[in-house]
Design a protein around this motif. Structure first.
Motif, PDB file in Angstrom:
ATOM      1  N   ASN A 142     -33.305 -23.729 -13.468  1.00 29.12           N
ATOM      2  CA  ASN A 142     -32.300 -22.943 -12.884  1.00 29.12           C
ATOM      3  C   ASN A 142     -30.918 -23.265 -13.141  1.00 29.12           C
ATOM      4  OD1 ASN A 142     -31.306 -21.011 -11.264  1.00 29.12           O
ATOM      5  ND2 ASN A 142     -32.742 -21.397  -9.517  1.00 29.12           N
ATOM      6  N   GLU A 159     -28.174 -24.693 -12.157  1.00 27.66           N
ATOM      7  CA  GLU A 159     -27.709 -26.022 -12.034  1.00 27.66           C
ATOM      8  C   GLU A 159     -27.979 -27.179 -12.993  1.00 27.66           C
ATOM      9  OE1 GLU A 159     -29.140 -24.439  -9.666  1.00 27.66           O
ATOM     10  OE2 GLU A 159     -27.848 -23.952  -8.032  1.00 27.66           O
ATOM     11  N   PHE A 160     -29.341 -27.056 -13.396  1.00 30.32           N
ATOM     12  CA  PHE A 160     -29.819 -28.279 -14.178  1.00 30.32           C
ATOM     13  C   PHE A 160     -30.044 -27.729 -15.703  1.00 30.32           C
ATOM     14  CE2 PHE A 160     -30.835 -29.131  -9.960  1.00 30.32           C
ATOM     15  CZ  PHE A 160     -30.520 -30.334  -9.775  1.00 30.32           C
ATOM     16  N   PRO A 165     -27.675 -25.648 -17.538  1.00 31.01           N
ATOM     17  CA  PRO A 165     -26.705 -24.297 -17.701  1.00 31.01           C
ATOM     18  C   PRO A 165     -26.575 -23.854 -18.933  1.00 31.01           C
ATOM     19  CG  PRO A 165     -25.700 -26.760 -17.495  1.00 31.01           C
ATOM     20  CD  PRO A 165     -27.361 -26.706 -17.476  1.00 31.01           C
ATOM     21  N   ARG A 199     -29.804 -17.177 -12.005  1.00 31.36           N
ATOM     22  CA  ARG A 199     -29.006 -17.910 -12.980  1.00 31.36           C
ATOM     23  C   ARG A 199     -27.760 -17.233 -13.048  1.00 31.36           C
ATOM     24  NH1 ARG A 199     -30.859 -21.567 -16.498  1.00 31.36           N
ATOM     25  NH2 ARG A 199     -29.603 -20.533 -18.165  1.00 31.36           N
ATOM     26  N   ARG A 209     -33.606 -21.361  -4.948  1.00 33.20           N
ATOM     27  CA  ARG A 209     -32.709 -22.548  -4.721  1.00 33.20           C
ATOM     28  C   ARG A 209     -32.922 -22.737  -3.312  1.00 33.20           C
ATOM     29  NH1 ARG A 209     -27.138 -21.267  -7.317  1.00 33.20           N
ATOM     30  NH2 ARG A 209     -27.592 -19.190  -6.942  1.00 33.20           N
ATOM     31  N   GLU A 216     -31.156 -24.600  -1.316  1.00 35.34           N
ATOM     32  CA  GLU A 216     -29.946 -24.577  -0.547  1.00 35.34           C
ATOM     33  C   GLU A 216     -29.334 -23.497   0.128  1.00 35.34           C
ATOM     34  OE1 GLU A 216     -28.857 -25.256  -4.558  1.00 35.34           O
ATOM     35  OE2 GLU A 216     -30.881 -25.746  -3.928  1.00 35.34           O
ATOM     36  N   ASP A 219     -32.929 -33.385  -6.675  1.00 36.04           N
ATOM     37  CA  ASP A 219     -32.541 -32.765  -7.792  1.00 36.04           C
ATOM     38  C   ASP A 219     -33.590 -31.953  -8.263  1.00 36.04           C
ATOM     39  OD1 ASP A 219     -33.568 -34.535  -9.594  1.00 36.04           O
ATOM     40  OD2 ASP A 219     -31.395 -35.549  -9.750  1.00 36.04           O
TER      41      ASP A 219
END
Lengths: 846, 535
Positions: A160, A162-163, A165, A239, A247, A249, B366
């Motif tokens: 995704n 965040e990891f 980019p 993305r 995600r 969160e 993570d």
């Protein structure tokens, strides 16, 4: 080249074979080659291109093996190693085995089924061009320094935004999606070809096993690839658009991706395996000189494998902390798949038992499967045992297992198949000597490479590591594996050289060098683009063994095949037969060369490419170009001349089979059914996503949100029902010859459909949450808007049809496809209702 | 030859694409090589580390200031000028700064004469516990192709009043040393217990004496050890034992099935030259297909299913009484380890008592990781937003190497974890040592090191309890000195590697999230002394 005897006839003029072939050959010149659509051209292109990607992925594998040859090696940096293994796995899965099997089917199936072509040649070509352009888009990451490196399984959150980019994952997601469109389109062709385009008399119990295997595989492809496409688009939305599907969160789920991915991924193993078993079942009887033992059992085993394979995806997720009950269930389900595989293996052994086996190169490869695949199957049972899988999961043991299954179960038989059919489709005999070198190098190299991986896995070596420390006991096994990998490379080089040698120096192949039983061997060598000019009449499961004269049948059948050789000859004519017993139903005109196919494929590739770089305007232009190309592709086909109606009448009088030209009844019916199935799977995947997120959520809808007011969407559903009714009203117009009735029905239907679209859009604009608010919003919008896309598409189709009816009224009989449009609307209405229930009503119940 | 003309365009297209692809691979490789920190070529590594070595040698040459220089091993004894870090803590304190240090040097192309130091600590240790983990350490160089001979120093506390010093770690050191290297070993003082165990271990490893021969230069990292393969098949705990026995059973059944099928195929192949064909009767054929394809699998699979259920019941967490709970949080690319009931926080090392079931609660900060210590038992994934639980148990003391098993990004390969099983008493001693706050500086050098640390960017990511360093992105350093490795097993925790790690950890573990630090060369020894004082 063998020519058929001229047939004397007082009505239909006999044209010689080479003139007949002109209709089927692609136009001359490079431009003409680009426009080509014949199954044999496209099939060979599929195979060539698949081997091209295979070579790329093989080079990557060699580089990785070099990196691992000793501990703490510095040949590849971690970044590049990760990119390489991602590309290697993705290429082998998506761009090699699946397209290769599809290519072989495209090449062989029509002739094997005793007919001339696949039902939609332009769609075949489209499948090829999307596969090629998707593959090149995927690999173009190397040009733009954006190579995916999150593994071929692309687990979130690593894949995704965040990891990962950078744009690598976007190339992965969109490039492969384009290629998968090709896979699904090709699958549609295979299914329709299997059911509707066989030689007269080839009832289902006489269909060769390879065709069965391909048909089942094709269904699996539709059921498996569609969820993956949906899942990838959701990931791409995460993305690019900031949605929350994966995600945590925002209420999304990391495991959701794994579920969707393995719902695709596990059946995909069998998608790669079943065509291979089909080839083995074709070859073993030929080289044993015997009938296949247990035909029915094998067909049932194939079907059972297909069903079971959709019920065991969780065994890839044993270590994700699922409840024990789930683990036990999926352990058992995974065990069960042993039984159909076992039945096939023992049916093969029984077929060969006591026979004088002809050990040619293809047979050697077919025997290789016993040594290799059986071992992979045994380790497969081991990893299905959940507590043992806890240890070896994601270790090199699994790397060994999967290569034994896929390399042994797919690649060996596919090589066998390629050698087997080479004499027919390249027209030359390959070199047996080189073929045997190829086999032994590959066989020894393969075992040398992958067998030690079982051990290194048991010694604790995890997968996907770019390096390892010295002294952990893994060193020597890695050295052996690397040496083996280069032997494999030598074997593959031998194969390429053999193909070159065959084309350059090979002896001209006889018509049926293996004394095979299936119909493709009845054709002259090299084959003609039109396949059978005089269709065979099938009376047996092994026509070339049992039937002395392939053109002997009932009087009516003989009249049909003879007349069909004479007329229609001005276009590519093809016989449609009934699904069960292959009774002739109609003669249709199949599509010919067109450049719009290529443009459509390039359009969709550019669309994806511009999306990767967030270039909305060019992407929009590319999408519009895609739709224009689709429209022209269809119009171009419809506008070609249909021929003299009096001759058609005479044809029908003699044979009892009508000529429907471009207005075929039966094939489109099947195609629409598959389209509805495709849409249903898309919706089902989104419903699954929605419910899965709902199950994982603590509160649904999330705090502060209520289930939106169902008024507007409810009216939209009502409008859809109106639309469906209006289309129902239009359908009898075909029989009644009433263009007006059709027009009214279509117009009302279009208007109601557009009304529903507008209502839903207005409703969406009023919603108090956005797709980017939380996972509920993301899933709500995705599920709610997906039907809207198809309703818009349906309105467009109905509207354009109404426009055609209004401006250039064709003979009413040609409006037959209005019936199919109506079916599309029925399907859509039902699916929209389902979505409505899930989004607006279900929350009150659960 | 219709074929080749027809396909010329497509073949040309594909070959061109192949060439372009090849060219770009080459270009990409070379481009990235320029970055230096990504492509870990020897040159790149050498370049990256050069400043360190340079600084140190120059330093030493000019000012005679000690550091982590290559001569340190030999010169340790006599290089004791005022700020010598390595001898700073000998006096009178039980704090284990006197912990032995095995240093290695990594001057490329230089052979360094190894020396074995052994220092005895006065037996006055007040707390009664000398932390065993701090006793000795051996390291190796990671630079391939350099001839470095590391040095083993081992310090013990003979007659330690606390009596809890069991030399598990010492024996381990000996065990973990390659015994085939060329070195003259000097005797080492050990407790009798230790000697016994050490010798035993050493004999197992090839009969060399305790006290150690260093590993040859190319032998990578700390857990690397020929005698210690993290093998699934050599279980060291009940979970792994269950799983290993499953393997042996399945191997047996699988072999029988495989051999049976192969024999049939071989028989078919060998009989193909017979004059007359043999056509089996329908009964036989049916028997073969139904028997081989259905009945035998059902019997075997039912058996396996019973075994599966049985094993799963044993491995189930539900009814398992566990006294100790350990929380493990996976990060890119290290492990955070918490003992919630004991209030211990550490990283990349898990200490457990022998013979007790330990409950692991796993989650991720993570991406997805997977916790796998093959000798103790199967793995479990770590996922953000979820807590997965399982239990493991070690049935004998020792160090067990584990590694992340789920691909988690660039440094997935260097995300190791060490599980160290102690006897209960040792375990409690270890817990006690970890419970206290950070060690307060007790020498000028260490104090200066602390000052450097607290004024450096380090504190943005790292925390040391009781100081202003409260960063949370990196591992907590409160008891850093007691840990054996750097960067989750990427390198041993020695002065030398620590220096390199601080200056440019990218050369050891390219792509890890700790940026290179601009620490002045003269500050480095103090900083390292401080960090190592944090036991």
């Amino acid at each position: 080249m063998a020519t058929t005897q001229p047939i004397k006839d007082d009505v239909f003029e006999y044209i010689p074979d080479d003139e007949f072939e002109q209709v089927w050959n692609p136009p001359p010149g490079l431009w003409g080659k680009l426009k080509a659509v014949q199954n044999q051209n496209i099939g060979l292109r599929f195979i060539f291109t698949a081997f091209f990607f295979f070579t790329l992925a093989g080079i990557l594998a060699l580089a990785m093996r070099l990196q691992l040859i000793r501990p703490e090696n510095n040949f590849l940096s971690p970044e590049i190693y990760n990119e390489f293994f991602t590309m290697h796995g993705s290429t082998m899965i998506f761009l090699f085995i699946v397209p290769l099997a599809e290519g072989i089917a495209t090449l062989v199936l029509p002739q094997m089924l005793g007919t001339r072509e696949l039902p939609f040649p332009r769609l075949t070509a489209f499948a090829y061009w999307t596969f090629l352009s998707g593959g090149l888009l995927f690999y173009s990451g190397f040009l733009f320094n954006a190579v995916p490196d999150a593994g071929w399984f692309a687990y979130v959150p690593l894949s995704n935004i965040e990891f990962s980019p950078d744009l690598g994952m976007d190339f992965w997601l969109l490039g492969l999606n384009v290629a998968e469109i090709g896979a699904i389109v090709g699958a549609t062709e295979i299914i329709l070809s299997f059911f509707k385009m066989r030689a007269p008399g080839m009832s289902l119990n006489r269909v060769p096993i390879f065709a069965w295997a391909m048909m089942i595989t094709a269904f699996m492809m539709i059921f498996a690839f569609t969820p993956l496409i949906v899942g990838s688009l959701l990931l791409e939305a995460d993305r690019k658009l900031g949605t929350w599907f994966y995600r945590p969160e925002g209420g999304g789920s990391v495991l959701l991706w794994q579920h969707i991915f393995w719902i695709f991924g596990h059946p995909d193993v069998y998608i790669q395996f079943l065509p291979a078993t089909g080839m083995i079942s074709t070859m073993i009887p030929v080289f044993a000189g015997r009938r296949l033992v247990g035909y029915t059992a094998i067909v049932l085993a194939l079907v059972a494998t297909a069903f079971l394979s959709f019920g065991l995806w969780v065994h890839h997720m044993f270590t994700t902390g699922l409840p024990e009950l789930t683990l036990s269930f999926f352990s058992v389900a995974s065990f069960l798949v042993v039984i159909p595989s076992g039945v096939q293996v023992f049916a093969w052994i029984a077929t060969m038992w006591g026979s004088r086996l002809n050990l040619t190169t293809p047979m050697l490869f077919a025997l290789g499967i016993f040594a290799v695949f059986v071992l992979g199957g045994i380790t497969g049972v081991m990893v299905a045992v959940a507590p043992f899988d806890f240890q070896v999961h994601d270790s090199y043991f699994v790397v060994a297992h999967l290569h034994y299954v896929l390399f042994g179960g797919s690649v060996f038989p596919i090589f066998a198949g390629i050698y087997y059919w080479t004499p027919k489709y390249l027209g030359k005999m390959f070199s047996e000597r080189l073929g045997k070198w190829h086999f032994w190098l590959l066989f020894i190299g393969f075992n040398l490479t992958f067998f030690p991986m079982h051990i290194s896995g048991l010694l604790g070596m995890p997968r996907r590591v770019y390096t390892y420390q010295a002294g952990l006991g893994w060193d020597i096994y890695n050295v052996i594996s690397t040496v083996g990998a280069f032997l494999i490379a030598a074997g593959i080089a031998m194969f390429f050289y053999n193909i070159y040698w065959t084309v350059r120096f090979g002896e001209r192949a006889p018509r049926n060098p293996w004394n095979a039983d299936t119909l493709e061997w009845a054709q002259p060598t090299p084959t003609t683009q039109y396949g059978f000019r005089i269709l065979p009449i099938v009376r047996s499961r092994h026509p070339l063994w049992d039937q002395e004269d392939l053109h002997k049948g009932t009087e009516q059948e003989e009249a049909l095949v003879k007349t069909l050789a004479l007329y229609p000859t001005q276009y590519r004519a093809q016989l449609v037969t009934s699904a069960l017993d292959a009774r002739p139903q109609e003669v249709i005109r199949i599509s010919g060369p067109s450049i719009w196919i290529v443009i459509a494929a390039i359009g969709i590739m550019l669309f994806s490419f511009f999306l990767i770089y967030d270039l909305a305007l060019p992407a929009g232009i590319a999408l519009v170009a895609f739709f224009i190309a689709l429209y022209l592709w269809r119009r171009d086909y419809q506008r070609q001349p249909e021929g003299d109606p009096r001759l058609a009448e005479e044809f029908e009088r003699r044979t009892g089979v009508p000529i429907h030209g471009a207005n075929n009844r039966n094939i489109v019916e099947g195609a629409v059914a598959i389209l509805i199935l495709f849409i249903a799977i898309i919706i089902a995947t989104l419903v699954f996503t929605h419910l899965y997120l709902r199950v994982e959520a603590l509160q649904w809808p999330p705090a502060g949100l209520t289930v939106p007011d169902p008024l507007l969407p409810g009216i939209a559903i009502a409008l859809l029902i109106v639309s469906a009714v209006a289309h129902t009203f239009a359908v009898p117009g075909i029989a009644l010859g009433s263009n007006g009735r059709i027009l009214i029905g279509l117009l009302i239907g279009t208007a109601a459909g557009l009304g529903a679209v507008i209502l839903v859009v207005v409703h969406a604009l009023q919603l108090p949450f956005a797709a980017t608010s939380n996972a509920y919003g993301s899933s709500f919008y995705a599920l709610g808007l997906m039907p809207v896309v198809f309703i818009t598409l349906g309105s467009l189709i109905s509207g354009v049809t109404a426009f055609w009816v209004l401006h250039a009224p064709p003979p009413t009989a040609d409006l037959h496809y209005v019936r199919h449009i109506a079916r599309y609307w029925y399907g859509l209405t039902l699916l929209s209702l389902l979505v409505f229930v899930v989004l607006y009503l279900l929350p009150y119940i659960y | 030859m219709r074929m080749d003309r027809q396909y010329i365009p497509i073949v040309v297209l594909l070959i061109t694409a192949l060439l372009v692809f090849g060219a770009f691979i080459v270009v990409n490789l070379t481009n990235r090589g320029d970055d230096g920190d990504i492509v870990q070529t020897q040159e790149a590594t050498a370049e990256a580390t050069e400043p360190v070595v340079d600084a140190q040698t120059t330093d030493e040459a000019s000012a005679g200031a000690p550091g982590v220089s290559t001569d340190e091993a030999t010169g340790q004894g006599d290089s004791g000028s005022e700020s010598a870090p390595t001898v700073s803590a000998v006096e009178g304190t039980p704090t284990p700064t006197s912990r032995s240090r095995a240093t290695d040097s990594r001057l490329i192309g230089t052979q360094v004469t190894p020396v074995l130091h052994s220092t005895a600590v006065p037996p006055e240790s007040s707390g009664g516990t000398t932390t065993p983990t701090s006793m000795s350490r051996s390291d190796r160089s990671i630079l391939i192709g350099t001839h470095v001979t590391p040095v083993l120093q081992s310090t013990t506390a003979p007659g330690d009043s606390g009596g809890t010093t069991t030399p598990t770690s010492l024996s381990r050191v000996t065990q973990s040393i390659r015994l085939d290297a060329q070195i003259s070993a000097t005797p080492v003082e050990t407790t009798p217990e230790a000697t016994a165990e050490t010798t035993e271990q050493a004999q197992g490893a090839g009969g060399n004496t305790a006290g150690g021969t260093p590993p040859p230069a190319d032998s990578g990292l700390p857990f690397a050890d020929r005698n210690d393969v993290p093998s699934v098949l050599e279980p060291r705990g009940p979970v792994a034992a269950q799983q290993a026995s499953l393997w042996w059973i399945m191997l047996g059944i699988g072999s029988v099935v495989y051999i049976a099928v192969m024999l049939m195929v071989l028989r078919i192949v060998s009989q193909r030259r017979r004059e007359r064909e043999y056509i089996p009767s329908n009964r036989k054929v049916l028997g073969l297909i139904v028997g081989g394809g259905v009945i035998v699998p059902i019997i075997v699979l039912t058996l396996l299913f019973v075994l599966t259920l049985g094993t799963m019941a044993v491995l189930a967490l539900n009814d398992t009484p566990t006294e100790l709970t350990i929380e493990v949080v996976g990060w890119q690319w290290w492990w955070e380890v918490r003992y919630p009931d004991q209030g211990v926080l550490t990283a990349n090392e898990i200490h457990i008592p022998v013979g007790e079931r330990v409950r692991f609660q796993l989650t991720s900060g993570d991406v997805i990781h997977s916790f796998w210590v093959p000798e103790l038992g199967g793995k479990m994934d770590l996922m953000a937003g979820r807590v997965n639980e399982f239990w493991l148990e070690a049935d004998r003391p020792g160090e067990y190497r584990g590694q992340c098993a789920e691909f988690c990004g660039r440094q997935h390969a260097k995300m190791a974890i060490l599980v160290i099983a102690h006897d209960r008493a040792d375990f409690e001693a270890w817990v006690a040592s970890q419970q206290g706050g950070a060690h307060t500086p007790d020498s000028d050098l260490v104090a200066r090191g602390q000052e450097i640390f607290l004024n450096s960017p380090c504190i943005a990511c790292h925390a040391v309890e009781g100081t202003t360093a409260q960063g949370v992105q990196g591992p907590d350093l409160t008891h850093f000195g007691s840990r054996r490795t750097l960067g989750a097993g990427a390198a041993p925790n020695t002065e030398h590697f620590l220096a390199e790690w601080i200056v440019n950890s990218q050369s050891i573990k390219p792509g890890n999230l700790m940026p290179p630090q601009d620490i002045a060369a003269e500050d480095l020894p103090a900083l390292i002394a401080y960090l190592h004082s944090l036991e």
